[in-house]
Design an enzyme around this catalytic site. Sequence first.
Site, PDB file in Angstrom:
ATOM      1  N   ASP A   1     -17.042   1.728  11.389  1.00 58.12           N
ATOM      2  CA  ASP A   1     -15.663   1.481  10.953  1.00 58.12           C
ATOM      3  C   ASP A   1     -14.920   0.767  12.064  1.00 58.12           C
ATOM      4  OD1 ASP A   1     -12.792   1.993  10.305  1.00 58.12           O
ATOM      5  OD2 ASP A   1     -13.656   3.167   8.664  1.00 58.12           O
TER       6      ASP A   1
ATOM      7  N   ALA B   1     -13.017  -2.102   3.591  1.00 58.10           N
ATOM      8  CA  ALA B   1     -12.245  -3.169   2.941  1.00 58.10           C
ATOM      9  C   ALA B   1     -10.793  -3.028   3.353  1.00 58.10           C
ATOM     10  CB  ALA B   1     -12.349  -3.051   1.419  1.00 58.10           C
TER      11      ALA B   1
ATOM     12  N   THR C   1     -13.830  -2.174  -7.329  1.00 60.49           N
ATOM     13  CA  THR C   1     -12.642  -1.685  -8.028  1.00 60.49           C
ATOM     14  C   THR C   1     -12.556  -2.212  -9.460  1.00 60.49           C
ATOM     15  OG1 THR C   1     -10.228  -1.858  -8.016  1.00 60.49           O
ATOM     16  CG2 THR C   1     -11.412  -3.641  -6.969  1.00 60.49           C
ATOM     17  N   ASP C   2     -11.809  -1.492 -10.309  1.00 59.84           N
ATOM     18  CA  ASP C   2     -11.572  -1.975 -11.669  1.00 59.84           C
ATOM     19  C   ASP C   2     -10.601  -3.160 -11.692  1.00 59.84           C
ATOM     20  OD1 ASP C   2      -9.224  -0.622 -11.034  1.00 59.84           O
ATOM     21  OD2 ASP C   2      -9.211   0.669 -12.807  1.00 59.84           O
ATOM     22  N   GLU C   3      -9.888  -3.404 -10.563  1.00 69.87           N
ATOM     23  CA  GLU C   3      -8.881  -4.475 -10.556  1.00 69.87           C
ATOM     24  C   GLU C   3      -9.498  -5.858 -10.727  1.00 69.87           C
ATOM     25  OE1 GLU C   3      -5.677  -4.236  -7.859  1.00 69.87           O
ATOM     26  OE2 GLU C   3      -5.621  -2.057  -7.917  1.00 69.87           O
TER      27      GLU C   3
ATOM     28  N   ALA D   1      -8.772 -10.443  -6.113  1.00 71.90           N
ATOM     29  CA  ALA D   1      -9.595 -11.666  -6.030  1.00 71.90           C
ATOM     30  C   ALA D   1     -10.618 -11.551  -4.905  1.00 71.90           C
ATOM     31  CB  ALA D   1      -8.691 -12.882  -5.824  1.00 71.90           C
TER      32      ALA D   1
ATOM     33  N   LYS E   1     -11.932  -8.764  -3.748  1.00 72.30           N
ATOM     34  CA  LYS E   1     -12.977  -7.818  -4.165  1.00 72.30           C
ATOM     35  C   LYS E   1     -13.900  -8.480  -5.198  1.00 72.30           C
ATOM     36  CE  LYS E   1     -13.539  -4.038  -3.171  1.00 72.30           C
ATOM     37  NZ  LYS E   1     -14.253  -3.358  -2.051  1.00 72.30           N
TER      38      LYS E   1
ATOM     39  N   ASN F   1      -8.246   4.100 -10.024  1.00 68.81           N
ATOM     40  CA  ASN F   1      -7.412   4.643  -8.937  1.00 68.81           C
ATOM     41  C   ASN F   1      -7.850   6.039  -8.514  1.00 68.81           C
ATOM     42  OD1 ASN F   1      -5.743   2.519 -10.177  1.00 68.81           O
ATOM     43  ND2 ASN F   1      -4.205   3.223  -8.717  1.00 68.81           N
TER      44      ASN F   1
ATOM     45  N   HIS G   1       2.362  -7.848 -10.953  1.00 71.57           N
ATOM     46  CA  HIS G   1       1.948  -6.447 -11.169  1.00 71.57           C
ATOM     47  C   HIS G   1       1.118  -6.296 -12.449  1.00 71.57           C
ATOM     48  CE1 HIS G   1       3.560  -2.046 -10.694  1.00 71.57           C
ATOM     49  NE2 HIS G   1       2.247  -2.104 -10.722  1.00 71.57           N
TER      50      HIS G   1
HETATM   51  P1  NAD Z   1      -8.956   2.586   2.948  1.00 70.49           P
HETATM   52  O1  NAD Z   1      -8.023   1.445   3.164  1.00 70.49           O
HETATM   53  O2  NAD Z   1      -8.415   3.983   2.967  1.00 70.49           O
HETATM   54  O3  NAD Z   1     -10.117   2.545   4.039  1.00 70.49           O
HETATM   55  C1  NAD Z   1     -10.766   1.368   4.400  1.00 70.49           C
HETATM   56  C2  NAD Z   1     -11.600   1.654   5.649  1.00 70.49           C
HETATM   57  O4  NAD Z   1     -12.306   0.448   5.997  1.00 70.49           O
HETATM   58  C3  NAD Z   1     -10.777   2.054   6.870  1.00 70.49           C
HETATM   59  O5  NAD Z   1     -11.380   3.138   7.534  1.00 70.49           O
HETATM   60  C4  NAD Z   1     -10.797   0.804   7.746  1.00 70.49           C
HETATM   61  O6  NAD Z   1     -10.669   1.075   9.134  1.00 70.49           O
HETATM   62  C5  NAD Z   1     -12.167   0.210   7.394  1.00 70.49           C
HETATM   63  N1  NAD Z   1     -12.234  -1.231   7.639  1.00 70.49           N
HETATM   64  C6  NAD Z   1     -11.323  -2.169   7.238  1.00 70.49           C
HETATM   65  N2  NAD Z   1     -11.700  -3.390   7.664  1.00 70.49           N
HETATM   66  C7  NAD Z   1     -12.889  -3.224   8.330  1.00 70.49           C
HETATM   67  C8  NAD Z   1     -13.790  -4.113   8.978  1.00 70.49           C
HETATM   68  N3  NAD Z   1     -13.535  -5.429   9.046  1.00 70.49           N
HETATM   69  N4  NAD Z   1     -14.909  -3.609   9.526  1.00 70.49           N
HETATM   70  C9  NAD Z   1     -15.172  -2.254   9.470  1.00 70.49           C
HETATM   71  N5  NAD Z   1     -14.348  -1.381   8.888  1.00 70.49           N
HETATM   72  C10 NAD Z   1     -13.221  -1.844   8.318  1.00 70.49           C
HETATM   73  O7  NAD Z   1      -9.702   2.284   1.600  1.00 70.49           O
HETATM   74  P2  NAD Z   1     -10.155   3.287   0.422  1.00 70.49           P
HETATM   75  O8  NAD Z   1      -9.017   3.516  -0.477  1.00 70.49           O
HETATM   76  O9  NAD Z   1     -10.889   4.410   1.037  1.00 70.49           O
HETATM   77  O10 NAD Z   1     -11.187   2.325  -0.358  1.00 70.49           O
HETATM   78  C11 NAD Z   1     -12.560   2.258   0.033  1.00 70.49           C
HETATM   79  C12 NAD Z   1     -13.269   1.254  -0.850  1.00 70.49           C
HETATM   80  O11 NAD Z   1     -13.151   1.659  -2.220  1.00 70.49           O
HETATM   81  C13 NAD Z   1     -12.685  -0.158  -0.800  1.00 70.49           C
HETATM   82  O12 NAD Z   1     -13.745  -1.068  -0.842  1.00 70.49           O
HETATM   83  C14 NAD Z   1     -11.808  -0.255  -2.043  1.00 70.49           C
HETATM   84  O13 NAD Z   1     -11.730  -1.589  -2.488  1.00 70.49           O
HETATM   85  C15 NAD Z   1     -12.593   0.610  -3.008  1.00 70.49           C
HETATM   86  N6  NAD Z   1     -11.800   1.261  -4.062  1.00 70.49           N
HETATM   87  C16 NAD Z   1     -10.691   2.005  -3.754  1.00 70.49           C
HETATM   88  C17 NAD Z   1      -9.991   2.678  -4.764  1.00 70.49           C
HETATM   89  C18 NAD Z   1      -8.767   3.517  -4.473  1.00 70.49           C
HETATM   90  O14 NAD Z   1      -8.103   3.963  -5.412  1.00 70.49           O
HETATM   91  N7  NAD Z   1      -8.413   3.766  -3.214  1.00 70.49           N
HETATM   92  C19 NAD Z   1     -10.427   2.565  -6.087  1.00 70.49           C
HETATM   93  C20 NAD Z   1     -11.565   1.784  -6.381  1.00 70.49           C
HETATM   94  C21 NAD Z   1     -12.245   1.161  -5.337  1.00 70.49           C
HETATM   95  O1  DAU Z   2      -7.503   0.487  -9.570  1.00 75.11           O
HETATM   96  C1  DAU Z   2      -8.154   0.702  -8.353  1.00 75.11           C
HETATM   97  C2  DAU Z   2      -7.233   0.342  -7.218  1.00 75.11           C
HETATM   98  O2  DAU Z   2      -6.231   1.345  -7.171  1.00 75.11           O
HETATM   99  C3  DAU Z   2      -7.938   0.208  -5.878  1.00 75.11           C
HETATM  100  O3  DAU Z   2      -8.849  -0.849  -5.942  1.00 75.11           O
HETATM  101  C4  DAU Z   2      -6.936  -0.043  -4.749  1.00 75.11           C
HETATM  102  O4  DAU Z   2      -7.605  -0.051  -3.513  1.00 75.11           O
HETATM  103  C5  DAU Z   2      -5.912   1.080  -4.774  1.00 75.11           C
HETATM  104  O5  DAU Z   2      -4.927   0.839  -3.794  1.00 75.11           O
HETATM  105  C6  DAU Z   2      -5.270   1.199  -6.156  1.00 75.11           C
HETATM  106  O6  DAU Z   2      -4.428   0.049  -6.451  1.00 75.11           O
HETATM  107  P1  DAU Z   2      -2.979   0.205  -7.134  1.00 75.11           P
HETATM  108  O7  DAU Z   2      -2.186  -0.990  -6.800  1.00 75.11           O
HETATM  109  O8  DAU Z   2      -3.096   0.592  -8.556  1.00 75.11           O
HETATM  110  O9  DAU Z   2      -2.466   1.508  -6.310  1.00 75.11           O
HETATM  111  P2  DAU Z   2      -1.064   1.899  -5.642  1.00 75.11           P
HETATM  112  O10 DAU Z   2      -1.167   3.329  -5.247  1.00 75.11           O
HETATM  113  O11 DAU Z   2      -0.623   0.913  -4.616  1.00 75.11           O
HETATM  114  O12 DAU Z   2      -0.066   1.796  -6.880  1.00 75.11           O
HETATM  115  C7  DAU Z   2      -0.278   2.552  -8.067  1.00 75.11           C
HETATM  116  C8  DAU Z   2       0.793   2.151  -9.063  1.00 75.11           C
HETATM  117  O13 DAU Z   2       2.076   2.632  -8.587  1.00 75.11           O
HETATM  118  C9  DAU Z   2       0.954   0.652  -9.219  1.00 75.11           C
HETATM  119  O14 DAU Z   2       1.262   0.358 -10.579  1.00 75.11           O
HETATM  120  C10 DAU Z   2       2.153   0.296  -8.323  1.00 75.11           C
HETATM  121  C11 DAU Z   2       3.000   1.550  -8.396  1.00 75.11           C
HETATM  122  N1  DAU Z   2       3.803   1.858  -7.175  1.00 75.11           N
HETATM  123  C12 DAU Z   2       3.153   1.884  -5.980  1.00 75.11           C
HETATM  124  C13 DAU Z   2       3.845   2.165  -4.816  1.00 75.11           C
HETATM  125  C14 DAU Z   2       3.153   2.177  -3.480  1.00 75.11           C
HETATM  126  C15 DAU Z   2       5.147   2.148  -7.284  1.00 75.11           C
HETATM  127  O15 DAU Z   2       5.735   2.146  -8.391  1.00 75.11           O
HETATM  128  N2  DAU Z   2       5.841   2.425  -6.139  1.00 75.11           N
HETATM  129  C16 DAU Z   2       5.259   2.428  -4.900  1.00 75.11           C
HETATM  130  O16 DAU Z   2       5.968   2.648  -3.880  1.00 75.11           O
END
Ligand code: NAD
Ligand code: DAU
Length: 369
Positions: free
Chosen positions: A31, A81, A132-134, A160, A162, A187, A293
């Site tokens: 990491d 990521a 991700t589903d995005e 884009a 991802k 999410n 959005h």
């Molecule tokens: P996060 O932002 O919490 O963690 C990302 C981690 O990657 C961090 O520890 C960071 O230090 C590390 N990192 C970033 N750039 C790096 C680099 N260049 N080299 C090495 N390490 C690096 O992310 P998360 O929410 O835990 O998501 C993890 C994965 O799952 C991502 O690929 C994200 O796209 C995917 N994902 C997330 C969600 C969600 O809801 N959070 C949903 C679907 C998929």
């Molecule tokens: O769908 C999977 C994705 O879900 C992952 O790939 C991403 O890494 C993860 O961050 C997440 O993306 P979203 O953009 O959906 O998550 P976020 O928590 O940022 O926002 C969730 C929803 O809430 C979105 O519709 C935006 C809204 N939002 C978010 C924030 C931070 C608000 O209304 N207010 C806020 O302050």
Amino acid sequence: MIFVTGGAGFIGSNFVLEWLAQSPEPVVNVDKLTYAGNLGNLADVAHDARLVFVQADINDTARMAALLSQHKPRAILHFAAESHVDRSVHGPGEFITTNINGTFSLLEATRAYWAHLPEADKAAFRFLHVSTDEVYGTLGPDDAPFAETNAYAPNSPYAASKAASDHLVRAYYHTYGLPVVTTNCSNNYGPYQFPEKLIPLMIANALAGKALPIYGDGQQVRDWLYVGDHCAAIRAVLADGIVGEVYNIGGWNERANLDVVHGLIELLDDLAPRADGASYKTQIATVQDRPGHDRRYAIDARKIARELGWKPVETFETGIRKTVQWYLANSDWMKDVQSGDYLKWLERNYAGRDSNVTQPGLVKAASFL
Ligand code: NAD
Ligand code: DAU
């Protein structure tokens, strides 16, 4: 052993903790420790001899190659990521660098390592790409949920980047035969999530007496999955997923953002009532929407259920209660996280939002800080 990238982030750290609790197999966690990487998430296993932590950037191909030949993993689980959509709107550069170039660099190092493995190890090797589903874009209210066969239509720089990484992973399978599997998940929520994302941000702001910023009309829909269920799905794909295949992972839990926030408020009013007896509802504020959005995400998770027998264990109600309880019990973790870059990010993200907002109910940006 397994080789995890991004294991100090939200999902990666949950995965590492669960892996070490369930399996004797060692883990190398690579990491970079960006603002989202927090070794505090792994404090409970810091002295576990099976966990090796290496601070390194996945863009450093030579370093990745050296680490692979040193540790000889049987699998790579690629979580690393840039993951926050709003940050990608403010500054897409890092998303291109890490999510696209970084994945390319890791794939190149992996290809060279894998090519020299003995035949049996070569066949058993896996590169599991966490996506991700995005990448599928946005849905209308009556559209069918995203299936693995949906066309890609990413709408944010994050999505884009991802999508591009998914295409590279796919190409390495088709061109070089690298044994990859890709997962596209909805999410996540749960312990150790950085408080820039909706659920931990709302919990942190509510408890601090700050505004709860709802983007636009708050009717955007997301599918929510408890992080432990996502980790179990990844283990199932690693164990039994078919090489070259894609698995969509979701919780069958579609909720509008405003409903999620009201649910959190109900729990907080019950578990940590405000000193003045008022509901946290009074802190809700409407702010300018996120540019571009996406309106609705929903996942068709039937393939992974049918082929690998995975189904989520948590409902939204059980998962969100556990999550709120975790944040209430771990206020020190939150304090530590909030003391750094997070505060500067809040200023940048929310300060810009009040300049051309027309919705009533807007609270001045300063009150978010
Ligand atoms: P996060 O932002 O919490 O963690 C990302 C981690 O990657 C961090 O520890 C960071 O230090 C590390 N990192 C970033 N750039 C790096 C680099 N260049 N080299 C090495 N390490 C690096 O992310 P998360 O929410 O835990 O998501 C993890 C994965 O799952 C991502 O690929 C994200 O796209 C995917 N994902 C997330 C969600 C969600 O809801 N959070 C949903 C679907 C998929
Ligand atoms: O769908 C999977 C994705 O879900 C992952 O790939 C991403 O890494 C993860 O961050 C997440 O993306 P979203 O953009 O959906 O998550 P976020 O928590 O940022 O926002 C969730 C929803 O809430 C979105 O519709 C935006 C809204 N939002 C978010 C924030 C931070 C608000 O209304 N207010 C806020 O302050």
